[in-house]
Write a protein that holds these residues in place. Sequence first.
Motif, short mmCIF file in Angstrom:
data_model
loop_
_atom_site.label_atom_id
_atom_site.label_comp_id
_atom_site.label_asym_id
_atom_site.label_seq_id
_atom_site.Cartn_x
_atom_site.Cartn_y
_atom_site.Cartn_z
N PHE A 58 -19.54 -10.80 13.85
CA PHE A 58 -19.92 -11.23 15.20
C PHE A 58 -21.16 -10.52 15.73
CE2 PHE A 58 -15.33 -12.10 14.89
CZ PHE A 58 -15.35 -13.45 15.19
N GLY A 59 -21.80 -9.72 14.89
CA GLY A 59 -23.00 -9.01 15.32
C GLY A 59 -22.75 -8.11 16.52
N ALA A 60 -21.60 -7.44 16.52
CA ALA A 60 -21.19 -6.65 17.67
C ALA A 60 -21.69 -5.21 17.61
CB ALA A 60 -19.67 -6.65 17.79
N ASP A 61 -21.93 -4.63 18.76
CA ASP A 61 -22.32 -3.23 18.87
C ASP A 61 -21.11 -2.38 19.24
OD1 ASP A 61 -25.07 -3.61 18.39
OD2 ASP A 61 -25.39 -4.24 20.46
N GLN A 62 -21.30 -1.07 19.22
CA GLN A 62 -20.24 -0.17 19.64
C GLN A 62 -19.81 -0.49 21.06
OE1 GLN A 62 -23.06 0.72 18.22
NE2 GLN A 62 -22.68 2.12 16.52
N GLY A 63 -18.51 -0.44 21.30
CA GLY A 63 -18.01 -0.67 22.64
C GLY A 63 -17.65 -2.10 22.96
N GLU A 64 -17.97 -3.05 22.06
CA GLU A 64 -17.70 -4.46 22.34
C GLU A 64 -16.28 -4.89 21.98
OE1 GLU A 64 -20.50 -7.64 21.73
OE2 GLU A 64 -22.02 -6.20 21.07
N PHE A 65 -15.76 -4.37 20.85
CA PHE A 65 -14.44 -4.78 20.38
C PHE A 65 -13.49 -3.59 20.32
CE2 PHE A 65 -16.36 -8.41 17.62
CZ PHE A 65 -16.36 -9.24 18.73
N PHE A 66 -12.26 -3.83 20.74
CA PHE A 66 -11.17 -2.89 20.51
C PHE A 66 -10.47 -3.41 19.26
CE2 PHE A 66 -6.78 -1.33 21.26
CZ PHE A 66 -7.05 0.03 21.43
N ILE A 67 -10.56 -2.67 18.14
CA ILE A 67 -10.13 -3.20 16.84
C ILE A 67 -8.91 -2.45 16.32
CG2 ILE A 67 -10.82 -3.60 14.45
CD1 ILE A 67 -13.72 -3.74 15.41
N HIS A 68 -7.93 -3.25 15.88
CA HIS A 68 -6.76 -2.69 15.21
C HIS A 68 -6.63 -3.36 13.86
CE1 HIS A 68 -2.79 -0.94 14.62
NE2 HIS A 68 -2.37 -2.13 14.25
N ARG A 69 -6.44 -2.56 12.81
CA ARG A 69 -6.34 -3.11 11.47
C ARG A 69 -5.00 -2.72 10.85
NH1 ARG A 69 -12.42 -3.02 9.05
NH2 ARG A 69 -11.36 -4.22 7.44
N ASN A 70 -4.40 -3.67 10.15
CA ASN A 70 -3.20 -3.38 9.39
C ASN A 70 -3.13 -4.32 8.19
OD1 ASN A 70 -1.91 -5.90 10.13
ND2 ASN A 70 -1.31 -5.01 12.08
N ILE A 71 -2.10 -4.16 7.36
CA ILE A 71 -1.97 -5.01 6.18
C ILE A 71 -1.73 -6.46 6.60
CG2 ILE A 71 -0.59 -5.50 4.12
CD1 ILE A 71 -2.25 -2.97 3.88
N ALA A 72 -2.65 -7.34 6.17
CA ALA A 72 -2.55 -8.80 6.40
C ALA A 72 -2.61 -9.20 7.86
CB ALA A 72 -1.28 -9.36 5.75
N ASN A 73 -3.24 -8.36 8.70
CA ASN A 73 -3.48 -8.68 10.12
C ASN A 73 -2.25 -9.26 10.82
OD1 ASN A 73 -5.26 -10.73 8.24
ND2 ASN A 73 -3.99 -11.91 9.66
N LEU A 74 -1.08 -8.66 10.53
CA LEU A 74 0.16 -9.18 11.09
C LEU A 74 0.54 -8.49 12.40
CD1 LEU A 74 2.31 -9.43 7.84
CD2 LEU A 74 1.49 -11.35 9.24
N ILE A 75 1.11 -9.27 13.29
CA ILE A 75 1.66 -8.74 14.54
C ILE A 75 3.16 -9.00 14.51
CG2 ILE A 75 1.72 -9.00 17.05
CD1 ILE A 75 -1.26 -9.77 16.87
N PRO A 76 3.95 -7.96 14.64
CA PRO A 76 5.41 -8.13 14.61
C PRO A 76 5.89 -8.69 15.94
CG PRO A 76 4.88 -5.86 15.08
CD PRO A 76 3.56 -6.55 14.83
#
Length: 216
Positions: A58-76
């Motif tokens: 997305f061509g984003a700079d610092q401060g634009e996205f709050f990012i959380h990463r996990n295996i297979a981008n799953l939300i329980p």
Amino acid sequence: MEYAKPLPGYLVQRYHGWKATSYKENEVWYRRLATDGQHPRAMVVSCCDSRVHVTSIFGADQGEFFIHRNIANLIPPYEDSGNRHGTSAAIDYAVNVLKVAHLIVLGHSQCGGVQGCIDMCEGLAPELEAKESFIGRWMDILRPKYDQVANIKDRAEQARELERQTVVVSLENLMTFPFVASAVKDNSLSLHGLWTNIGEGGLECYDPKQGRFHQV
């Protein structure tokens, strides 16, 4: 702590290179970020896969996205807060503290977690069935969606369809969080489901009315 080692030399060199160039050229911006705090407009839940580079897409700079990463981008699904849950905590912080306007779930092609789920469902990965398997128990979140792809004969297409289902099940589970459902209802938060093809650079968006993904 006797087990922590010094940083590898190549990473030290990369850090000094960044500090001397990118940081130096944007020092005012970094200092402003530090003093003003973060005010991201969107949260992105993506996979841990090192090939998925959210800010680059997305061509984003610092401060634009709050990012959380996990295996297979799953939300329980929503659970009692007595359970330690990094993903749920990140969502709680993004929605209730940062007040993000958008929450994006980003799936991707060639996802190892998804392939592990397929193997588990087909009896090919007994190690993932073990109670103590962190990966297996995490992929249980996706497991109910396997029935939707079980009859797809082409293995690559089967995997891609289940990869897309990681996004769908995560969006469904998001709405079990009371504070997410409330924010969506009052239009202060919008949910988005995306799937990206790593090799082709493609991006698809989920359309809940049609129940399918379409190219962005």
